[in-house]
Design a protein around this motif. Structure first.
Motif, PDB file in Angstrom:
ATOM      1  N   ASP A  67      36.072  41.010  37.759  1.00 37.33           N
ATOM      2  CA  ASP A  67      37.155  40.160  38.230  1.00 37.33           C
ATOM      3  C   ASP A  67      36.677  38.807  38.686  1.00 37.33           C
TER       4      ASP A  67
ATOM      5  N   LEU B 208      46.651  32.266  51.015  1.00 45.30           N
ATOM      6  CA  LEU B 208      47.037  33.507  50.342  1.00 45.30           C
ATOM      7  C   LEU B 208      46.155  34.679  50.744  1.00 45.30           C
TER       8      LEU B 208
ATOM      9  N   ALA C 188      42.776  35.395  57.807  1.00 41.09           N
ATOM     10  CA  ALA C 188      42.999  35.579  56.370  1.00 41.09           C
ATOM     11  C   ALA C 188      43.617  36.951  56.106  1.00 41.09           C
TER      12      ALA C 188
ATOM     13  N   ARG D 204      47.302  36.928  57.231  1.00 40.54           N
ATOM     14  CA  ARG D 204      48.112  36.135  56.309  1.00 40.54           C
ATOM     15  C   ARG D 204      48.389  36.944  55.046  1.00 40.54           C
ATOM     16  N   ASN D 205      47.325  37.579  54.570  1.00 41.41           N
ATOM     17  CA  ASN D 205      47.442  38.334  53.329  1.00 41.41           C
ATOM     18  C   ASN D 205      48.372  39.538  53.487  1.00 41.41           C
TER      19      ASN D 205
ATOM     20  N   PHE E 283      54.095  32.715  51.633  1.00 39.57           N
ATOM     21  CA  PHE E 283      54.388  31.286  51.814  1.00 39.57           C
ATOM     22  C   PHE E 283      55.112  30.724  50.602  1.00 39.57           C
TER      23      PHE E 283
ATOM     24  N   LEU F  50      51.074  25.704  42.991  1.00 41.60           N
ATOM     25  CA  LEU F  50      50.560  26.657  41.998  1.00 41.60           C
ATOM     26  C   LEU F  50      49.227  26.106  41.488  1.00 41.60           C
ATOM     27  N   LEU F  51      48.303  27.002  41.110  1.00 43.79           N
ATOM     28  CA  LEU F  51      47.043  26.523  40.536  1.00 43.79           C
ATOM     29  C   LEU F  51      47.324  26.105  39.101  1.00 43.79           C
TER      30      LEU F  51
ATOM     31  N   LEU G  70      47.604  36.207  42.277  1.00 43.70           N
ATOM     32  CA  LEU G  70      46.478  35.747  43.108  1.00 43.70           C
ATOM     33  C   LEU G  70      46.346  36.437  44.477  1.00 43.70           C
ATOM     34  N   PRO G  71      47.429  36.626  45.225  1.00 45.06           N
ATOM     35  CA  PRO G  71      47.252  37.299  46.530  1.00 45.06           C
ATOM     36  C   PRO G  71      46.667  38.707  46.394  1.00 45.06           C
TER      37      PRO G  71
ATOM     38  N   TYR H  85      44.499  39.595  44.216  1.00 45.45           N
ATOM     39  CA  TYR H  85      43.058  39.446  43.983  1.00 45.45           C
ATOM     40  C   TYR H  85      42.316  39.536  45.311  1.00 45.45           C
ATOM     41  N   TYR H  86      42.913  38.924  46.341  1.00 44.22           N
ATOM     42  CA  TYR H  86      42.265  38.950  47.652  1.00 44.22           C
ATOM     43  C   TYR H  86      42.525  40.252  48.400  1.00 44.22           C
TER      44      TYR H  86
ATOM     45  N   VAL I 181      42.885  44.306  44.488  1.00 41.84           N
ATOM     46  CA  VAL I 181      43.611  45.155  43.538  1.00 41.84           C
ATOM     47  C   VAL I 181      43.016  44.899  42.161  1.00 41.84           C
ATOM     48  N   PRO I 182      42.718  45.947  41.398  1.00 41.11           N
ATOM     49  CA  PRO I 182      42.121  45.753  40.070  1.00 41.11           C
ATOM     50  C   PRO I 182      43.014  44.891  39.167  1.00 41.11           C
ATOM     51  N   ARG I 183      42.382  44.183  38.275  1.00 40.12           N
ATOM     52  CA  ARG I 183      43.039  43.190  37.437  1.00 40.12           C
ATOM     53  C   ARG I 183      44.257  43.718  36.688  1.00 40.12           C
TER      54      ARG I 183
ATOM     55  N   ARG J 275      47.076  44.531  38.965  1.00 42.62           N
ATOM     56  CA  ARG J 275      47.539  43.282  39.515  1.00 42.62           C
ATOM     57  C   ARG J 275      48.491  42.579  38.526  1.00 42.62           C
TER      58      ARG J 275
ATOM     59  N   ARG K 164      55.086  34.896  43.887  1.00 42.53           N
ATOM     60  CA  ARG K 164      53.750  34.999  44.478  1.00 42.53           C
ATOM     61  C   ARG K 164      53.844  35.353  45.968  1.00 42.53           C
TER      62      ARG K 164
END
Lengths: 417, 222
Positions: free
Chosen positions: A5, A324, B78, B81-82, B87, B94-95, B106-107, B109-110, B113-115, B118, B154
């Motif tokens: 990942d 995030l 962090a 927040r997560n 937000f 957005l990226l 993206l959230p 990922y932090y 959670v596996p791809r 996700r 998101r």
């Protein structure tokens, strides 16, 4: 670190900033490319110089006679020091000598002599040797054989000719072994043809040399019991320097030479010379590594710099990631991983490019006649060292930008409109 | 859900200290939809930052879902927040180099959670905001309204208790604003607490309660 990942995440960021990625990579690529090429160049230089000494035993000693410079034991200075067969017996009693090869040269050192085969004539050096000489300077036997004890014991009239001699006296492709050549009016049967491991002037001398048994020489050319000089190989546990001193002492005593008369006996200690050359190579290697590492360092600073700019550019992105739920550590890991990935890939390509350049250089050198350089080589260990260096370099280069990135406050980042 | 107890915050501006939040008391029940209004400089953005654990405060107490949010280190902040918050920003944030689906994911990922999982979840949320067909598009290929929908997806993906929306319609035309407010109202109806910072009265009118902020004080909280 084996988190797929994370690598996908890194890949997507690097891909998103192509120009920056390429520019950053270029600095590292160049650094490692130069490092590889320079280390290979060092090895090439070493191989080139070593070739002049190829086949010479590193612990060999040569001792010859000169003229006395001091009166001693009632004798005037200025005497020529000449050795004879009695000296051979005396030297054989020295403990630390592994091989003793007394030598004579017809016509003196570097002098030539007339040699005839059929209708052709040439001028070549003739060396009178013991078989032991092959342990001092390894001969490269191309055909037939080298001297053996039987040749010496029976005083056979046999000769080993160098390749240059063969080319000058024989028709191309003609069989030389078993034929007879005339050296200064005496016939010798050719039993071997030799090349040389050495190149340049030394190699040429080897190729234009004829070797005959020492004992045969004394008899056939009425040399009596004279010995020109001694070539000696020291036993490994003694060392050449010690044997050199011991031989000089024994000979000085036998020839009534003042113990402190350094002029009377000439000697050469290969070990000492090798040591000097080794030191020079060492120094060259160190300089090359320093220059290479400095170039790499410049590349690293470039990476660090560009990553720092990139972190500034990505303030918003990093702030958002934090909002995030990204922890400071995950931001540090992200930036450092990006840097390490970038330097490692770029560096790997640099190694590949460097090796390709070295191969090209090797091809050029191989096709250059009489090149003073040997084939350049880049060892696997060097490649590994370079790779390790790169990962560490990437880590260090990434630290400062990463710390900066981790300190970005999400508020500030998101406020920047 | 949210309880602010005499929150005070100062900004240092050179040698001076600016008192931006003055004894702010605020209570928001779970499932409420509240708007915060105020002129620029009234401290509403600062209040939102405090609520979002993006910024600290000097005095008072901030309780979020029964937990005191105070002097948190960055890792803890962090984490909260997560776990608690979603937000939505005025400028979407957005990226640009990630697709809609990747932005939504993206959230997670932090949250490690596996791809695959996700991305599957991201698709569900994109569907919910009506953008399933746009999953593989980059933000630059989308309209403002679509971008804000992606941002809302998101914000939702982490299953937050509280959504903080900072001028969510500030960059949109009135028609799109209307649609976005519909979406936010719909989300609120699923039981998520929501705080919207805005200076538009028709946006505020669609919330259950309006809190007016002036000079760092809560002016009217009926």
């Amino acid at each position: 670190m084996v988190d797929l990942d994370r690598w996908l995440e890194i890949w997507s960021t690097l891909k998103a900033n192509r120009l920056r990625t390429v520019l950053t990579a270029l600095g590292v690529w160049w650094g490692i490319f130069m490092l590889v090429v320079m280390v290979a160049f060092g090895s090439s230089l070493r191989a080139g110089v070593s070739r002049n000494f190829a086949g010479l035993a590193t612990n060999s000693v040569f001792v010859w006679g000169q003229r006395t410079s001091m009166p001693y034991g009632g004798l005037q200075p200025g005497r020529h020091v000449e050795y004879d067969t009695a000296d051979i017996a005396a030297l054989r009693r020295i403990e630390g000598i592994q091989y003793l090869a007394p030598r004579n040269q017809l016509g003196g050192f570097r002098g030539g002599f007339n040699v005839t085969y059929g209708t052709k004539t040439g001028n070549f050096g003739v060396m009178a040797d013991y078989p032991e000489v092959q342990y001092v300077q390894t001969p490269l036997v191309l055909a037939g054989r080298f001297l053996d004890d039987g040749d010496l014991d029976e005083r056979r009239k046999v000769a080993i000719i160098g390749k240059g001699v063969y080319e000058q006296l024989y028709a191309p492709g003609a069989e030389a072994i078993g034929t007879y050549i005339k050296i200064s009016g005496v016939y010798f049967q050719v039993i071997g043809v030799t090349g040389s491991l050495r190149t340049g002037g030394e190699g040429d001398r080897d190729l234009n040399m004829i070797t005959i048994p020492f004992t045969t020489f004394q008899q056939a050319f009425h040399a009596g019991d004279r010995v020109g000089w001694f070539a000696i190989v020291a036993k490994p546990e003694y060392g050449a320097a010690k044997i050199e001193a011991e031989v000089r002492r024994v000979l000085a005593e036998r020839h009534k030479i003042a113990p402190d008369d350094d002029q009377a006996i000439g000697s050469f200690n290969a070990e000492k010379e090798f040591g000097k050359i080794q030191t020079v190579f060492w120094a060259i290697d160190i300089v090359l590594w320093i220059v290479g590492v400095m170039t790499l360092l410049a590349g690293m600073i470039g990476v660090s710099n560009i990553m720092l700019i990139s972190v500034k550019e990505r303030t918003k992105e990093i702030g958002l990631r934090k909002a995030l739920g990204a922890t400071p550590w995950s931001i540090v890991a992200m930036i450092v991983s990006e840097t390490v990935a970038l330097t490692t890939v770029a560096g790997y390509l640099g190694v590949v490019g460097g090796v390709a350049a070295v191969e090209g250089l090797g091809w050029l050198i191989a096709h250059m006649p009489d090149s003073p350089l040997g084939p350049p080589q880049i060892g696997l260990s060097t490649a590994w060292q370079a790779t390790g260096l790169l990962v560490v370099a990437g880590l260090i280069a990434g630290l400062m930008p990463a710390a900066h990135a981790a300190s970005i406050q999400p508020v500030e980042a998101l406020r920047a409109e | 859900m949210v309880r602010l107890d005499k929150i005070n915050k100062y900004y240092r501006v050179g040698a001076h200290s600016l008192h931006v939040l003055r004894d702010v008391d605020l209570e928001i029940e779970p499932g409420e939809m509240v708007s915060i209004m105020g002129a620029s400089g009234s401290g509403k953005s600062t209040l939102l930052n405090v609520l979002g654990i993006l910024d600290g405060y000097e005095r008072g107490e901030y309780w979020l879902d029964g937990t005191l949010m105070r002097d948190l280190n960055e890792r803890k902040a962090a984490h909260y927040r997560n776990k608690f918050l979603g937000f939505v920003f005025q400028s979407f944030n957005l990226l640009p180099f990630k697709t809609a689906a990747e932005n939504v994911a993206l959230p997670l990922y932090y949250q490690k959670v596996p791809r695959r999982k996700r991305n599957r979840i991201a698709m569900q949320y994109l569907e919910r905001v009506g953008l399933l067909d746009w999953a593989e598009h980059l933000p630059s290929e989308m309209s403002g309204g679509q971008k804000q929908r992606v941002a809302i997806a998101r914000a939702l993906i982490g299953k937050p208790r509280l959504i903080l929306a900072d001028e969510p319609t500030g960059a949109l035309d009135s028609e799109t604003s209307h649609q976005i407010m519909d979406l936010l109202t719909e989300i609120h109806q699923t039981g998520i607490t929501m705080i919207v910072v805005t200076h538009e009265h028709d946006v505020a009118a669609r919330t259950q309660r309006v809190i007016h902020l002036k000079d760092g004080r809560v002016e009217a909280d009926p």
